[in-house]
Structures are given as structure tokens and as C-alpha cells.
Design an enzyme around this catalytic site. Structure first.
Site, PDB file in Angstrom:
ATOM      1  N   GLU A 172     -16.740  -8.440   0.825  1.00  0.00           N
ATOM      2  CA  GLU A 172     -17.607  -9.223   1.706  1.00  0.00           C
ATOM      3  C   GLU A 172     -18.946  -9.559   1.031  1.00  0.00           C
ATOM      4  OE1 GLU A 172     -19.555  -9.251   6.209  1.00  0.00           O
ATOM      5  OE2 GLU A 172     -18.925  -7.349   5.335  1.00  0.00           O
ATOM      6  N   LYS A 209     -13.912 -11.618   2.869  1.00  0.00           N
ATOM      7  CA  LYS A 209     -14.670 -11.880   4.097  1.00  0.00           C
ATOM      8  C   LYS A 209     -15.933 -12.628   3.712  1.00  0.00           C
ATOM      9  CE  LYS A 209     -16.671  -9.752   8.235  1.00  0.00           C
ATOM     10  NZ  LYS A 209     -16.682  -8.557   9.116  1.00  0.00           N
TER      11      LYS A 209
END
Length: 293
Positions: A172, A209
Site C-alpha cells: 500500500e 492497494k
């Protein structure tokens, strides 16, 4: 679990607020900082909120593919059953674990992750508890090529450590939605991730992500990469309505929302009102993840 995460319709719920973000999450839920004392009581209240979400009738694997947990949540229980097994066995929801220890100070327009010296022990404990994958967050504030390269390199180095322990990492690298160079940062980030993905071998699978991109389907090539299990989006401070509208234009991306998932939930709600509000939210996020504009 891998089959479900790879192909099931739905989204991933982010229930992983940690120490720094917990007071804000509780305040949004309707619990002010003056209503509790110390971390233990704070985390107890937060766990009660998460348990209420997990027990709600709409929170099942029919629309919620997975849930990302804070370490304390992983170690907790729901109705006497450990949270990871409760999620998978009772709700059909794949459990993930947030593993990062927060962010370092900003340098070169980014914030790297703080060191994680006890990561292997945490990964082993998570795997033994039934955790499928992990999540770790870095932050990108501006389109600094050297800084973004450092973020991606660190994320993939830790990802390999996670893969070695038999878990699937969610990488992420969040680009701040209010960054004045958001679009430029997305181009640099996409290219850096693509280079790192090409270094992964057979069986070295990751998830990505990212912030919902400025241009729809901007990360489509990453989603199609052989080593990418799933591409998911963070809400990044957008309201649920805005996040869902933007997400609906990205065909290969599903949601992994945190604040946007809980923004309409209040501690004062009756169980019926709470469950109805959460069901409406889940339906909206599910639709944006599955029914594309």
C-alpha cells in the site's frame, strides 16, 4: 482463501485503525476522548465497535471478501471465538493483518515505513491464527521520483519477507488525494511498481492497494500482471459517496475502505438501525466494486 481473494465479487473491509488513528475513529463513532482513560479502555471500545460490525447480518462473504485487522483485533475474540477464525468460519470473510508500525518522518516527498524488527515473529503468529495476508502502508505526498522509488523498493523488500512466511502481502503506497502533483506521482508509482513486479518469481504473489487514480483504469496493466492477486483501492479521505463514484470507473479495482465504511455508524444507534446503516453502506461499496460505470 486465495481463490476467494483472487476472484470473488465484493470488497475488502479495512478494520485496522491503530493507536494513532483510533481516537479519530472513535470520535466519528460518537465516543469522545473524554469518555475513556488510557489505551486499554480506548482499544476495548474500538474492539467492541469492530465486533459489532463483524456480527452484523450484512457483514458476510457474500459481499465482503476480506477484512484487514489491527494486531490487537487479531488477538481478540468475538463471542468467545478468535477473530480470524470467526471471520473465516462463521462469516466467510478472509482475514488480513496490518503489520506496519507507522510512518517515518517525511523525506523526498514521502514517508517510508518505520522498521519492523519483530516482523517474522508476528507473521508466524498471524499464520498460526489463520491470517491469510498482510497490509503495510507508506505515504507519497509529492511526485519525487527518488522518494517514490524508495517507497516501492521498501514495500517489495518487506513483501518478500512476508511471502517467505507463507502469507500474501498487500502493498500500500498511498498517494495523498490532496497532493498538487497527484497525477504525476501516479505515473512514477505505476512504473516503479511494474519494474518490481517483474522481479517476482512463480508463486510470489502480492496484492496492491492504491489511491483511486486521477485517470480511470490507470493501473489496469498492474492488475493484469501475473503476480498480482487483486488490485484494491483505499478511500483516502474521500467521502463514501465520492470514493464509490470514483471507484466505479475503474474496472479492475475493488474497494478496501476504512473511514468510508464506518462514516455513518454511531455508538448510540439501536442494533436495528446500526445493522441497516451498515447494510446500506456495504451495498454501496459492493456495487462500486462490482458494477462498473
Amino acid at each position: 482463501m486465495l481463490d476467494k481473494v483472487r476472484s470473488a465479487p465484493g470488497f475488502i473491509a479495512a478494520l485496522d485503525q491503530s493507536g494513532g488513528s483510533t481516537p479519530k475513529a472513535l470520535l466519528l463513532y460518537g465516543i469522545a476522548e473524554t469518555e475513556y482513560q488510557g489505551d486499554e479502555e480506548m482499544f476495548r471500545l474500538m474492539h467492541a465497535m469492530r465486533a459489532r460490525i463483524m456480527k452484523a447480518p450484512a457483514f458476510t462473504g457474500d459481499k465482503v471478501v476480506g477484512a484487514i485487522l489491527f494486531e490487537r483485533t487479531m488477538d481478540g475474540d468475538v463471542d468467545g471465538e478468535p477473530v480470524p477464525s470467526y471471520l473465516w468460519e462463521k462469516r466467510g470473510v478472509v482475514p488480513f493483518l496490518k503489520i506496519d508500525k507507522g510512518l517515518a518522518a517525511e523525506e523526498n516527498g514521502v514517508q517510508l515505513m518505520k522498521p519492523m524488527p519483530d516482523l517474522d515473529a508476528l507473521l508466524i503468529r498471524g499464520r498460526e491464527k489463520g491470517i491469510f495476508g498482510t497490509k503495510m502502508r507508506s505515504v507519497i505526498a509529492s511526485a519525487d521520483k527518488a522518494g517514490i522509488a524508495d517507497v516501492v523498493q521498501q514495500q517489495f523488500e518487506v513483501a518478500r519477507q512476508i511471502i517467505a512466511q507463507g502469507l500474501v502481502p498487500i502493498i500500500e503506497p498511498e498517494i495523498l488525494i490532496n497532493s498538487p502533483t497527484k497525477a504525476e506521482a501516479e505515473t512514477i508509482l505505476r512504473d516503479e511498481i511494474a519494474q518490481q513486479l517483474d522481479t517476482l518469481g512463480p508463486g510470489e504473489d502480492v496484492m496492491l492497494k492504491v489511491t483511486i487514480p486521477t485517470v480511470a483504469d490507470f493501473y489496469a496493466d498492474l492488475a493484469a500482471h501475473k503476480s498480482v492477486v487483486r488490485l484494491v483501492a483505499l478511500s483516502g479521505g474521500y467521502s463514501r459517496a465520492d470514493a464509490c463514484e470514483k471507484l466505479s470507473h475503474n474496472r479492475d479495482m475493488i474497494a478496501s475502505f476504512s473511514r468510508a465504511l464506518t462514516e455513518n455508524l454511531r455508538v448510540s444507534m439501536s442494533d436495528a438501525d446500526f445493522d441497516a446503516s451498515l447494510a446500506e453502506t456495504i451495498d454501496g461499496i459492493y456495487s462500486a466494486s462490482v458494477n462498473k460505470a
